[in-house]
Design a protein around this motif. Structure first.
Motif, mmCIF file in Angstrom:
data_model
loop_
_atom_site.group_PDB
_atom_site.id
_atom_site.type_symbol
_atom_site.label_atom_id
_atom_site.label_comp_id
_atom_site.label_asym_id
_atom_site.label_seq_id
_atom_site.Cartn_x
_atom_site.Cartn_y
_atom_site.Cartn_z
ATOM 1 N N ASN A 44 30.847 -38.432 -17.664
ATOM 2 C CA ASN A 44 30.159 -39.602 -18.198
ATOM 3 C C ASN A 44 30.975 -40.845 -17.847
ATOM 4 O O ASN A 44 32.113 -40.992 -18.302
ATOM 5 C CB ASN A 44 30.020 -39.470 -19.713
ATOM 6 C CG ASN A 44 29.276 -40.629 -20.347
ATOM 7 O OD1 ASN A 44 28.968 -41.620 -19.701
ATOM 8 N ND2 ASN A 44 28.993 -40.509 -21.641
ATOM 9 N N PRO A 45 30.410 -41.771 -17.054
ATOM 10 C CA PRO A 45 31.189 -42.950 -16.646
ATOM 11 C C PRO A 45 31.104 -44.111 -17.626
ATOM 12 O O PRO A 45 31.750 -45.147 -17.401
ATOM 13 C CB PRO A 45 30.523 -43.332 -15.324
ATOM 14 C CG PRO A 45 29.092 -42.958 -15.519
ATOM 15 C CD PRO A 45 29.102 -41.703 -16.380
ATOM 16 N N ASP A 46 30.296 -43.955 -18.663
ATOM 17 C CA ASP A 46 30.104 -45.041 -19.633
ATOM 18 C C ASP A 46 29.562 -46.312 -18.973
ATOM 19 O O ASP A 46 29.876 -47.428 -19.408
ATOM 20 C CB ASP A 46 31.410 -45.350 -20.381
ATOM 21 C CG ASP A 46 31.791 -44.216 -21.331
ATOM 22 O OD1 ASP A 46 30.911 -43.749 -22.073
ATOM 23 O OD2 ASP A 46 32.954 -43.796 -21.301
ATOM 24 N N ARG A 47 28.758 -46.146 -17.942
ATOM 25 C CA ARG A 47 28.103 -47.269 -17.285
ATOM 26 C C ARG A 47 27.016 -46.718 -16.361
ATOM 27 O O ARG A 47 26.968 -45.525 -16.066
ATOM 28 C CB ARG A 47 29.087 -48.116 -16.484
ATOM 29 C CG ARG A 47 29.810 -47.361 -15.387
ATOM 30 C CD ARG A 47 30.407 -48.302 -14.357
ATOM 31 N NE ARG A 47 29.344 -48.997 -13.628
ATOM 32 C CZ ARG A 47 29.520 -50.137 -12.960
ATOM 33 N NH1 ARG A 47 30.703 -50.718 -12.950
ATOM 34 N NH2 ARG A 47 28.517 -50.704 -12.315
ATOM 35 N N ASP A 48 26.138 -47.605 -15.910
ATOM 36 C CA ASP A 48 25.106 -47.213 -14.954
ATOM 37 C C ASP A 48 25.688 -47.171 -13.538
ATOM 38 O O ASP A 48 26.668 -47.859 -13.229
ATOM 39 C CB ASP A 48 23.946 -48.205 -14.978
ATOM 40 C CG ASP A 48 23.200 -48.202 -16.307
ATOM 41 O OD1 ASP A 48 23.270 -47.168 -17.007
ATOM 42 O OD2 ASP A 48 22.583 -49.229 -16.640
ATOM 43 N N SER A 49 25.059 -46.367 -12.699
ATOM 44 C CA SER A 49 25.393 -46.392 -11.275
ATOM 45 C C SER A 49 24.666 -47.545 -10.598
ATOM 46 O O SER A 49 23.556 -47.915 -10.989
ATOM 47 C CB SER A 49 24.981 -45.084 -10.601
ATOM 48 O OG SER A 49 25.757 -44.003 -11.052
ATOM 49 N N ASP A 50 25.288 -48.110 -9.585
ATOM 50 C CA ASP A 50 24.589 -49.085 -8.763
ATOM 51 C C ASP A 50 23.368 -48.429 -8.121
ATOM 52 O O ASP A 50 23.395 -47.214 -7.829
ATOM 53 C CB ASP A 50 25.510 -49.609 -7.658
ATOM 54 C CG ASP A 50 26.476 -50.672 -8.171
ATOM 55 O OD1 ASP A 50 26.375 -51.042 -9.362
ATOM 56 O OD2 ASP A 50 27.327 -51.111 -7.377
ATOM 57 N N PRO A 51 22.299 -49.185 -7.882
ATOM 58 C CA PRO A 51 21.099 -48.597 -7.286
ATOM 59 C C PRO A 51 21.363 -47.868 -5.972
ATOM 60 O O PRO A 51 20.810 -46.788 -5.726
ATOM 61 C CB PRO A 51 20.184 -49.814 -7.072
ATOM 62 C CG PRO A 51 20.622 -50.806 -8.098
ATOM 63 C CD PRO A 51 22.099 -50.614 -8.230
ATOM 64 N N GLU A 52 22.242 -48.431 -5.133
ATOM 65 C CA GLU A 52 22.545 -47.774 -3.857
ATOM 66 C C GLU A 52 23.235 -46.438 -4.076
ATOM 67 O O GLU A 52 22.933 -45.444 -3.405
ATOM 68 C CB GLU A 52 23.424 -48.680 -2.994
ATOM 69 C CG GLU A 52 22.773 -49.976 -2.548
ATOM 70 C CD GLU A 52 22.801 -51.050 -3.623
ATOM 71 O OE1 GLU A 52 23.399 -50.810 -4.709
ATOM 72 O OE2 GLU A 52 22.209 -52.129 -3.391
ATOM 73 N N ALA A 53 24.179 -46.384 -5.014
ATOM 74 C CA ALA A 53 24.876 -45.135 -5.316
ATOM 75 C C ALA A 53 23.930 -44.116 -5.925
ATOM 76 O O ALA A 53 23.989 -42.920 -5.606
ATOM 77 C CB ALA A 53 26.051 -45.399 -6.256
#
Length: 248
Positions: A44-53
């Motif tokens: 769990n990164p505690d954030r959203d992924s960038d759209p490209e990722a």
């Protein structure tokens, strides 16, 4: 020799911008054989992924929300890679992310945890300068099927890279198959031991016919003419008396 093929997936391109590791996989190679041991973790990164990722790996925030955070699983990574050579494609990218995560977990840098890091991309560029050397291109070059690779996934990519790495670094380890098997299993003394045990008594003896002998002599005549003296083969084969007479 123990090697680990490692891959990560991340929320973006730069840990300095707060991006995190969301997936990590390690595949073990022992004595040039891929074993059944591997480490595969989602975090769990505690954030959203960038759209490209997200388009690359497909790991949504919802999917990752109930996964452990990196410090909770960091020791598993430490234990798995300890003292091994770690093979990573474009190692600089993965190592900078792993170092950032390890700092958060108050652990040493990645290169201090493993034996060494080898960048398979750099090796591929040396072998195939001027060509595409991403994982898909290398799979195609070495005839390794990656048809099931619709999205990037750390475990699948590690497994494919393991096959690619073995193909890239394959050499003539032994002239005899049983020597290679003994070396891989640790049951024998390797190629030298296998050759020492080889019994040639069962090999067929092929007699040379008159036509082949005549062709051989004609070939030696050509060597004599080109060198201006009897070739080494004829000097070695000369009878002792003839050789002695020639020396006087």
């Amino acid at each position: 020799m123990r090697q680990i093929v490692l891959d990560t997936e991340t929320t973006g391109l730069e840990p300095e911008q707060g991006h995190r590791v969301v997936e990590m996989a390690c595949v073990e190679i022992l004595n040039r054989q891929v074993t059944k041991r591997h480490l595969h973790l989602y975090m769990n990164p505690d954030r959203d992924s960038d759209p490209e990722a997200l388009r690359v790996h497909g790991l949504t925030t919802k999917f990752l929300s109930d996964k452990p955070r990196f410090p909770e699983v960091a020791q598993q990574l430490v234990d798995f890679v300890r003292d091994a050579e770690v093979i990573i494609h474009n190692a600089a990218f993965d190592v900078k992310f792993l170092n950032a995560e390890l700092r958060r977990a108050k652990l040493p840098p990645f290169t201090e945890l493993c034996g060494k890091v080898t960048d398979s991309l750099m090796v591929a560029r040396e072998m195939f300068p001027g060509k595409r050397n991403n994982l898909d291109a290398l799979c195609e070059r070495f005839g390794i099927s990656n048809a099931h690779r619709t999205l990037h996934g750390a475990l699948l990519d590690s497994e494919l890279l393991g096959e690619v790495w073995l193909a890239m670094t394959r050499g003539q380890d032994s002239l005899l198959d049983d020597g290679a098997d003994d070396s891989a299993s640790g049951a024998g003394a390797g190629a030298a031991g296998a050759q020492g045990r080889f019994d040639a008594s069962g090999l067929p003896i092929i007699q040379v016919d008159a036509q082949a002998l005549q062709a051989h002599e004609a070939y030696l005549d050509g060597l004599d003419k080109a060198g201006g003296k009897p070739c080494l083969w004829r000097q070695i084969d000369a009878p002792p008396a003839e050789a002695g007479g020639a020396a006087v």
